[in-house]
Write a protein that holds these residues in place. Structure first.
Motif, PDB file in Angstrom:
ATOM      1  N   GLY A   1      42.671  86.347  42.378  1.00 48.89           N
ATOM      2  CA  GLY A   1      41.296  86.334  42.006  1.00 48.89           C
ATOM      3  C   GLY A   1      40.676  84.975  41.425  1.00 48.89           C
ATOM      4  N   GLY A   2      41.451  83.943  41.008  1.00 48.05           N
ATOM      5  CA  GLY A   2      40.984  83.049  40.376  1.00 48.05           C
ATOM      6  C   GLY A   2      40.721  81.989  40.990  1.00 48.05           C
ATOM      7  N   LYS A   3      40.749  82.041  42.527  1.00 47.84           N
ATOM      8  CA  LYS A   3      40.308  80.935  43.275  1.00 47.84           C
ATOM      9  C   LYS A   3      39.219  81.583  44.368  1.00 47.84           C
ATOM     10  CE  LYS A   3      44.583  78.377  42.662  1.00 47.84           C
ATOM     11  NZ  LYS A   3      46.167  78.304  43.230  1.00 47.84           N
ATOM     12  N   ASP A   4      38.477  82.606  43.855  1.00 46.94           N
ATOM     13  CA  ASP A   4      37.341  83.364  44.575  1.00 46.94           C
ATOM     14  C   ASP A   4      35.978  82.696  44.599  1.00 46.94           C
ATOM     15  OD1 ASP A   4      39.050  85.350  45.638  1.00 46.94           O
ATOM     16  OD2 ASP A   4      38.225  86.724  44.231  1.00 46.94           O
ATOM     17  N   ASP A   5      35.917  81.739  43.369  1.00 41.34           N
ATOM     18  CA  ASP A   5      34.632  81.322  43.278  1.00 41.34           C
ATOM     19  C   ASP A   5      34.323  79.838  43.761  1.00 41.34           C
ATOM     20  OD1 ASP A   5      34.809  83.291  41.033  1.00 41.34           O
ATOM     21  OD2 ASP A   5      32.834  82.514  40.319  1.00 41.34           O
ATOM     22  N   PRO A   6      33.346  79.443  44.198  1.00 40.66           N
ATOM     23  CA  PRO A   6      33.177  77.693  44.338  1.00 40.66           C
ATOM     24  C   PRO A   6      33.370  77.221  43.161  1.00 40.66           C
ATOM     25  CG  PRO A   6      31.052  79.019  45.320  1.00 40.66           C
ATOM     26  CD  PRO A   6      32.048  80.073  44.369  1.00 40.66           C
ATOM     27  N   PHE A   7      34.075  75.918  43.237  1.00 39.67           N
ATOM     28  CA  PHE A   7      34.116  75.509  42.076  1.00 39.67           C
ATOM     29  C   PHE A   7      33.612  74.197  41.998  1.00 39.67           C
ATOM     30  CE2 PHE A   7      37.396  78.631  41.389  1.00 39.67           C
ATOM     31  CZ  PHE A   7      37.434  79.113  40.270  1.00 39.67           C
ATOM     32  N   SER A   8      33.295  73.507  40.707  1.00 38.49           N
ATOM     33  CA  SER A   8      32.872  72.116  40.386  1.00 38.49           C
ATOM     34  C   SER A   8      33.795  71.087  41.082  1.00 38.49           C
ATOM     35  CB  SER A   8      33.074  71.894  38.867  1.00 38.49           C
ATOM     36  OG  SER A   8      32.836  70.800  38.724  1.00 38.49           O
ATOM     37  N   HIS A   9      35.198  71.407  41.261  1.00 36.72           N
ATOM     38  CA  HIS A   9      36.019  70.141  41.359  1.00 36.72           C
ATOM     39  C   HIS A   9      35.945  70.230  43.158  1.00 36.72           C
ATOM     40  CE1 HIS A   9      38.648  73.674  41.933  1.00 36.72           C
ATOM     41  NE2 HIS A   9      39.465  73.048  42.853  1.00 36.72           N
ATOM     42  N   GLU A  10      35.787  71.263  43.844  1.00 33.37           N
ATOM     43  CA  GLU A  10      35.386  71.076  45.215  1.00 33.37           C
ATOM     44  C   GLU A  10      34.260  70.548  45.583  1.00 33.37           C
ATOM     45  OE1 GLU A  10      37.528  75.267  46.719  1.00 33.37           O
ATOM     46  OE2 GLU A  10      35.512  75.361  45.387  1.00 33.37           O
ATOM     47  N   ILE A  11      33.075  70.498  44.526  1.00 34.06           N
ATOM     48  CA  ILE A  11      31.978  70.145  45.161  1.00 34.06           C
ATOM     49  C   ILE A  11      31.965  68.519  44.660  1.00 34.06           C
ATOM     50  CG2 ILE A  11      29.365  69.940  44.293  1.00 34.06           C
ATOM     51  CD1 ILE A  11      29.861  73.332  43.952  1.00 34.06           C
ATOM     52  N   CYS A  12      32.529  68.270  43.576  1.00 33.34           N
ATOM     53  CA  CYS A  12      32.458  66.821  43.083  1.00 33.34           C
ATOM     54  C   CYS A  12      33.552  65.971  44.058  1.00 33.34           C
ATOM     55  CB  CYS A  12      33.140  66.579  41.708  1.00 33.34           C
ATOM     56  SG  CYS A  12      32.115  67.282  40.141  1.00 33.34           S
ATOM     57  N   ALA A  13      34.530  66.576  44.593  1.00 32.75           N
ATOM     58  CA  ALA A  13      35.560  65.790  45.363  1.00 32.75           C
ATOM     59  C   ALA A  13      34.501  65.450  46.775  1.00 32.75           C
ATOM     60  CB  ALA A  13      36.518  66.586  45.762  1.00 32.75           C
ATOM     61  N   ALA A  14      33.490  66.552  47.196  1.00 26.74           N
ATOM     62  CA  ALA A  14      32.922  66.165  48.365  1.00 26.74           C
ATOM     63  C   ALA A  14      31.760  64.988  48.093  1.00 26.74           C
ATOM     64  CB  ALA A  14      32.185  67.599  48.705  1.00 26.74           C
ATOM     65  N   LYS A  15      31.104  65.266  46.793  1.00 25.76           N
ATOM     66  CA  LYS A  15      30.044  64.210  46.612  1.00 25.76           C
ATOM     67  C   LYS A  15      30.635  63.007  46.241  1.00 25.76           C
ATOM     68  CE  LYS A  15      25.948  63.163  45.395  1.00 25.76           C
ATOM     69  NZ  LYS A  15      24.717  63.276  46.259  1.00 25.76           N
ATOM     70  N   LEU A  16      31.877  62.782  45.670  1.00 25.49           N
ATOM     71  CA  LEU A  16      32.403  61.478  45.559  1.00 25.49           C
ATOM     72  C   LEU A  16      32.900  60.822  46.797  1.00 25.49           C
ATOM     73  CD1 LEU A  16      34.611  62.227  42.203  1.00 25.49           C
ATOM     74  CD2 LEU A  16      32.543  60.944  42.341  1.00 25.49           C
ATOM     75  N   SER A  17      33.296  61.711  47.830  1.00 28.00           N
ATOM     76  CA  SER A  17      33.694  61.147  49.139  1.00 28.00           C
ATOM     77  C   SER A  17      32.626  60.589  49.779  1.00 28.00           C
ATOM     78  CB  SER A  17      34.409  62.430  49.980  1.00 28.00           C
ATOM     79  OG  SER A  17      34.753  61.853  51.188  1.00 28.00           O
ATOM     80  N   MET A  18      31.400  61.461  49.586  1.00 28.68           N
ATOM     81  CA  MET A  18      30.243  60.899  50.504  1.00 28.68           C
ATOM     82  C   MET A  18      29.703  59.604  49.563  1.00 28.68           C
ATOM     83  SD  MET A  18      28.172  64.465  50.531  1.00 28.68           S
ATOM     84  CE  MET A  18      26.807  64.084  51.796  1.00 28.68           C
ATOM     85  N   LEU A  19      29.999  59.266  48.459  1.00 27.99           N
ATOM     86  CA  LEU A  19      29.409  58.338  47.927  1.00 27.99           C
ATOM     87  C   LEU A  19      30.386  56.948  48.169  1.00 27.99           C
ATOM     88  CD1 LEU A  19      28.383  59.662  44.346  1.00 27.99           C
ATOM     89  CD2 LEU A  19      26.829  58.698  46.189  1.00 27.99           C
ATOM     90  N   THR A  20      31.832  57.313  48.232  1.00 28.95           N
ATOM     91  CA  THR A  20      32.496  56.089  48.265  1.00 28.95           C
ATOM     92  C   THR A  20      33.091  56.040  49.851  1.00 28.95           C
ATOM     93  OG1 THR A  20      34.307  57.829  47.904  1.00 28.95           O
ATOM     94  CG2 THR A  20      33.434  56.594  45.937  1.00 28.95           C
ATOM     95  N   GLY A  21      32.632  56.778  50.499  1.00 30.64           N
ATOM     96  CA  GLY A  21      33.312  56.740  51.983  1.00 30.64           C
ATOM     97  C   GLY A  21      34.598  56.869  52.140  1.00 30.64           C
ATOM     98  N   ARG A  22      35.216  57.374  51.093  1.00 31.82           N
ATOM     99  CA  ARG A  22      36.763  57.622  51.232  1.00 31.82           C
ATOM    100  C   ARG A  22      37.023  58.912  51.033  1.00 31.82           C
ATOM    101  NH1 ARG A  22      40.012  53.233  49.096  1.00 31.82           N
ATOM    102  NH2 ARG A  22      39.282  51.369  49.039  1.00 31.82           N
ATOM    103  N   PRO A  23      38.119  59.399  51.345  1.00 33.78           N
ATOM    104  CA  PRO A  23      38.814  60.696  50.850  1.00 33.78           C
ATOM    105  C   PRO A  23      39.048  60.795  49.578  1.00 33.78           C
ATOM    106  CG  PRO A  23      40.238  59.952  52.741  1.00 33.78           C
ATOM    107  CD  PRO A  23      39.263  58.690  52.128  1.00 33.78           C
ATOM    108  N   VAL A  24      38.684  62.049  48.951  1.00 39.21           N
ATOM    109  CA  VAL A  24      38.719  61.927  47.453  1.00 39.21           C
ATOM    110  C   VAL A  24      39.576  63.296  47.243  1.00 39.21           C
ATOM    111  CG1 VAL A  24      37.720  62.293  45.036  1.00 39.21           C
ATOM    112  CG2 VAL A  24      36.765  60.506  46.768  1.00 39.21           C
ATOM    113  N   LYS A  25      40.510  63.480  46.328  1.00 43.89           N
ATOM    114  CA  LYS A  25      41.401  64.478  45.925  1.00 43.89           C
ATOM    115  C   LYS A  25      41.101  64.846  44.458  1.00 43.89           C
ATOM    116  CE  LYS A  25      45.934  64.614  46.171  1.00 43.89           C
ATOM    117  NZ  LYS A  25      47.418  64.754  46.756  1.00 43.89           N
ATOM    118  N   ILE A  26      40.879  65.812  44.099  1.00 46.17           N
ATOM    119  CA  ILE A  26      40.919  66.255  42.670  1.00 46.17           C
ATOM    120  C   ILE A  26      41.854  67.533  42.439  1.00 46.17           C
ATOM    121  CG2 ILE A  26      39.349  67.169  40.651  1.00 46.17           C
ATOM    122  CD1 ILE A  26      37.100  65.904  41.922  1.00 46.17           C
ATOM    123  N   THR A  27      42.571  67.368  41.609  1.00 37.38           N
ATOM    124  CA  THR A  27      43.596  68.365  41.291  1.00 37.38           C
ATOM    125  C   THR A  27      43.635  68.690  39.735  1.00 37.38           C
ATOM    126  OG1 THR A  27      45.080  67.742  42.890  1.00 37.38           O
ATOM    127  CG2 THR A  27      46.120  69.146  41.293  1.00 37.38           C
TER     128      THR A  27
END
Lengths: 794, 164
Positions: free
Chosen positions: A247-273
């Motif tokens: 149940g701990g990975k049932d919500d959409p999380f900040s790090h998922e959205i931030c990784a996506a936004k940062l990838s869009m801004l930088t044009g690079r793949p971005v990983k957040i762990t």
């Protein structure tokens, strides 16, 4: 669905899970194992304040650090999201205000992780502190400052007030009425895998791909689309195998959205762990719940009415909390016949990490309360606690007073078997001082009957393709979080097509390639994906049989698929290999493919709140715990757990046993030690060393008894196994402690300190109880009165 | 940021690697990030959960607390090195048969810790297995199927390593 009486070749057999070899050789790729060319690393800055206005954020020093590629704050991602449509109250990064220590405030992408960490230290945030609200009581005492500007009043997030039948009259008809108060402390999932997400923006096609450790890729897909303002068909979400969810990975999380936004801004793949500490703050775990229950019974034990109140400490955001609130009142009626039932529930906002769904979602807390309360009632009546339950059991083909439809129900058999195996009747009240046995039973849903967002589309869809080589591929959106959904999918397709599980290739949890499955939550996957897979496989089999029938000169009804062949049932020598049949079918019909879809039956209840509780079917469990307690130290040793579970039918008994044992383990952790608690507004123990769980050395033996009731709505008769078996364990342990020492610990976890306190109280002539003194003096709104189903009308 | 790198010579699963990394990198980081041996997992990165366990000359160590620069010249075994010549280790077979891996995330650390135990004591008692593995946390299984699998693998190893 009617299941064939013939012997299955796959279903019910203990074969290894289909992903075993990958998991045992290190080949399985979890989200953090992925790397891509030009990949950058993201880190998130978390709030140091529990409740504060953000007066100023200055990221310029971070941006100037060599190696930093992008820095974002709340203003870059201002659109609100949330798992439930009614609680769209989160932003990926705090906007103007923070609501808990650990809330994401800013995010950085850099060439390497250390530079990203260094950059975080260069971000300046100026806070204006507000009064923190850290408990249910404080939330009610302090309607101001409001944590959110929505909700019925003050810091109340959700209020529920429902009545089925006439509770006041039910209490009047009772010979005895009892009230009890319980508290269940919050705790967290603690999956061994830390959350991780990798995003890749492709500027050429304008498409985004996110690989994530998520239980709900479809809901993450929707949240990304909303927050990033990208159409869903421009986003691909791939759920990697999840290293533990609960149940701990049932919500959409900040790090998922931030990784996506940062990838869009930088044009690079971005990983957040996330780090382990950050995982503790991401939370979404078990709500702390304060409960009050009042029940009226006849002298023979028959329940005449029940009134249940729950107060949930929700933390700082909505998450699944509206559903959690309803779940604290929904399933009491599924185990016991309660002719008149009033449920009043409240969820408050507090300045702590948001609570959400953990294994059993909103139902372990009331189940603990109810099952201890049943033992208390039995003692009042001078009845055996098991007899009291048997007196009130629901049965199969029953509609509860709150309009939940029970189809199969093996609870009675579970009780009989677990008593027999444990020797409960020879032990209860008869073991030496300090030793005892306790009993409890429970139920759980096999999938939520309603989707999280309102729609009439299927909840799970499966597609199957067969080609001329005889190769079978099944496509499903379901994600294996360790529960074995891949294995269940392969088993069902293999059984129908006469193949073996390892013959089935799987493509799963990829929103570009696979059809929808709503996710691995609410114990829904075997029921829903399983039914969709069954339907798709049956269609494929029909096609293969049509081609084979023509070739063999027999009607299709005479054919059977088994042992990788399609043959005439009465003349097994006469047949084709599976691949031959596939070729004939491809010649005749072209590409062989089929789809299956599953939509749960419509809910029966028509009242506000009737969407939480309905399920295609309910699993049932009965548990006996045997404990030994050291009266000097208060230390409790659980010597053995017996657990009987109505599984409908075990698709794979090894996997089911694994789910039962894992549930018992997690339940014992919650019963005895786990607590997500806060001191001076910060998590007291955000580490795997201090957050206590059972290790190898403390885990007692578990005897699992599977009861098969052949659920008419389940694929091959199957029901859930992942959550239900957790539920009766906590109260069974608490009830065993009463049997051992005559003490009642009506507040979880049952720590040695509480045991000693209860013993001391008893010694002083008290009732030997540790638990909450009462509930807040809060006037709930008049209940919505709901007409009970016909069978309950007086 | 520019950092001084040190050239390391590491022997992992019998393979010799030369890799230049900053000297403060842990063995966990070097295995996963520089050698792309991602079979070794991390659960806390501070030595609390046992997930990142690898073998150093046959003894279990927490790779998150071990500096790569310190283990040059030593024999390092990771989960990728358990199967030999395409044949699975009896522990891997027993784990599969008994359902001892669910999400699989703690599994590499469990397998390696158990291997170290069985290598020195092929017929451990239940207590000895529990003691040896008590530093490895698992959230899925309740440990019971792992216990069964380790016992089974031990029996098979004692009988000459035969697996059906």
């Amino acid at each position: 669905m009617t299941t064939s009486k013939r012997e299955f070749s796959v279903i019910g057999r203990p074969f290894p899970r289909v992903d075993a070899w990958d998991k045992l050789t290190g080949r399985t790729q979890y989200a953090d194992d992925l790397t891509l060319p030009r990949m950058a690393f993201g880190k998130i800055l978390f709030s140091t304040q529990p409740h504060a206005l953000i007066k100023r954020i200055d990221v310029s020093r971070a941006e100037r650090l060599p190696g930093v590629l992008a820095v974002i704050t709340g203003k870059d991602l201002p659109i609100q999201f949330g798992i439930m449509p009614v609680s769209q109250d989160e932003t990926a990064l705090a906007v103007d205000k923070v609501r808990y220590v650990g809330e994401p405030v800013a995010a950085v992408a850099a060439l390497d992780e250390e530079t990203a960490e260094e950059a975080l230290t260069r971000i300046e945030v100026e806070y204006e502190p507000l009064q923190p609200i850290m408990s249910i009581e404080e939330a009610l005492q302090h309607p101001e400052p409001r944590i959110h500007d929505y909700g019925p009043e003050g810091n109340i997030h959700k209020l529920v007030s429902l009545e089925f039948g006439d509770v006041d009259q039910g209490f009047e008809e009772a010979d005895h009425v009892r009230e009890d108060v319980f508290f269940y402390q919050g705790n967290t999932h603690m999956p061994m895998e830390q959350h991780a997400a990798l995003a890749q923006w492709d500027p050429g096609s304008g498409r985004l791909t996110l690989w994530s450790a998520t239980q709900t890729p479809h809901y993450v897909h929707r949240a990304l689309s909303k927050v990033l303002e990208l159409p869903m068909d421009r986003i691909r979400v791939i759920a990697q195998p999840v290293g533990g969810g609960f149940g701990g990975k049932d919500d959409p999380f900040s790090h998922e959205i931030c990784a996506a936004k940062l990838s869009m801004l930088t044009g690079r793949p971005v990983k957040i762990t996330l780090t382990r500490e950050e995982v503790f703050y991401a939370h979404r775990g078990r709500h702390p719940v304060l409960m009050w229950v009042k029940t009226g019974v006849k002298t023979d034990g028959t329940i005449t009415a029940m009134h249940f109140k729950s107060f949930l400490d929700g933390g700082a955001y909505g998450s699944y909390g509206v559903a959690s609130t309803y779940y604290t009142g929904a399933l009491q009626t599924v185990t016991y016949k309660i002719p008149n039932y009033r449920f009043q529930g409240m969820r408050v906002f507090t300045n702590k990490p948001p609570c959400g769904p953990k294994r059993g979602h909103g139902t372990p807390q009331p189940r603990y309360a109810l099952e201890m309360h049943m033992d208390n009632l039995a003692r009042d009546l001078g009845m055996d606690p098991v007899e009291l339950r048997l007196k009130n059991l629901t049965g199969p083909d029953h509609t509860t007073v709150n309009w939940l439809r029970i189809t199969s129900n093996g609870l009675r058999e579970c009780i009989e078997k677990v008593l027999e195996a444990s020797g409960y009747r020879d032990k209860h009240g008869k073991l030496p001082e300090g030793q005892g046995v306790g009993f409890a039973c429970s139920t759980y849903i096999c999938g939520a009957g309603l989707p999280i967002y309102w729609n009439d589309m299927p909840h799970s869809e499966v597609q199957i393709k067969v080609d001329r080589s005889g190769s079978v591929t099944a496509y499903s959106g379901a994600i294996d979080i360790g529960q074995g959904s891949d294995t269940v999918l392969a088993a069902i397709v293999a059984e129908v097509l006469g193949l073996q599980p390892q013959d089935i290739k799987l493509v799963t949890a990829d929103t570009d390639l696979t059809p929808i499955d709503l996710g691995s939550y609410s114990s829904r996957v075997t029921m829903m994906m399983g039914n969709a897979a069954y339907e798709a496989s049956m269609k494929v089999r029909e096609t293969l049989f049509a081609a084979a029938a023509e070739e063999l000169g027999v009607p299709a009804e005479k054919l059977e698929a088994r042992d990788r062949r399609i043959f005439v049932t009465d003349d097994p020598e006469k047949g084709l290999t599976f691949a031959e049949a596939a070729q004939l079918a491809e010649e005749k019909f072209g590409l062989i493919g089929a789809v299956g879809s599953y939509t749960p039956p419509k809910k029966l209840g028509q009242y506000k709140g009737s969407g939480v509780g309905p399920s295609p079917a309910y699993s049932f469990s009965a548990c006996v715990a045997q404990v030994r307690c050291d009266t000097e130290t208060g230390e409790i040793q659980v010597e053995k757990i017996w657990l009987a579970h109505d599984i409908g039918r075990a698709i794979n008994p090894i996997l089911v046993e694994g789910q039962v044992e894992g549930s018992v383990y997690m339940a014992l952790c919650e019963a005895l030690m786990e607590e997500q608690v806060f001191r001076k507004n910060v998590h007291k123990i955000p580490s795997l060393l201090d957050y206590k769980t059972l290790t190898f050395k403390e885990m007692p033996p578990v005897e699992t008894i599977l009861i098969e009731t052949d659920e008419p709505r389940g694929p091959f008769g199957a029901k859930e196994a992942g959550q239900g078996p957790l539920l009766p364990v906590m109260p069974a342990v608490a009830n065993a402690l009463y049997d051992a020492l005559g003490i009642r610990i009506e507040e979880l976890p049952i720590t040695p300190e509480k045991v000693l306190k209860a013993l001391e109280d008893k010694l002083k002539g008290g009732e030997g109880r540790v638990g909450p003194k009462g509930i807040p003096n809060y006037e709930f709104p008049e209940p919505i009165r709901v007409e009970p189903p016909q069978e309950w009308k007086r | 940021m520019h950092r001084e790198a040190t050239l390391l010579h590491l022997r992992v699963n019998g393979d010799d690697y030369s890799v230049a990394v900053p000297p403060h990198k842990t063995l966990l980081e070097v295995l996963r990030e520089d050698l792309l041996l991602t079979g070794t997992k991390h659960g806390c990165e501070v030595g609390e959960c046992g997930t990142c366990t690898v073998l150093l000359d046959g003894e279990p160590v927490l790779s998150c607390l071990t500096l790569a620069v310190d283990v040059q010249g030593r024999g390092i075994t990771t989960v990728e090195g358990l199967a030999q010549n395409g044949e699975l280790h009896p522990l891997q077979v027993a784990f599969a048969e008994r359902g001892a891996a669910q999400c699989g995330y703690c599994t590499p650390g469990m397998l390696l810790t158990a291997k170290a135990l069985l290598d020195r004591n092929p017929r451990p008692t239940e207590d000895e297995i529990q003691e040896a593995l008590s530093g490895n946390l698992c959230r899925c299984t309740g440990y019971l199927k792992i216990l069964e699998a380790v016992r089974l693998a031990g029996e098979r190893l004692a009988q000459g390593g035969h697996t059906p």
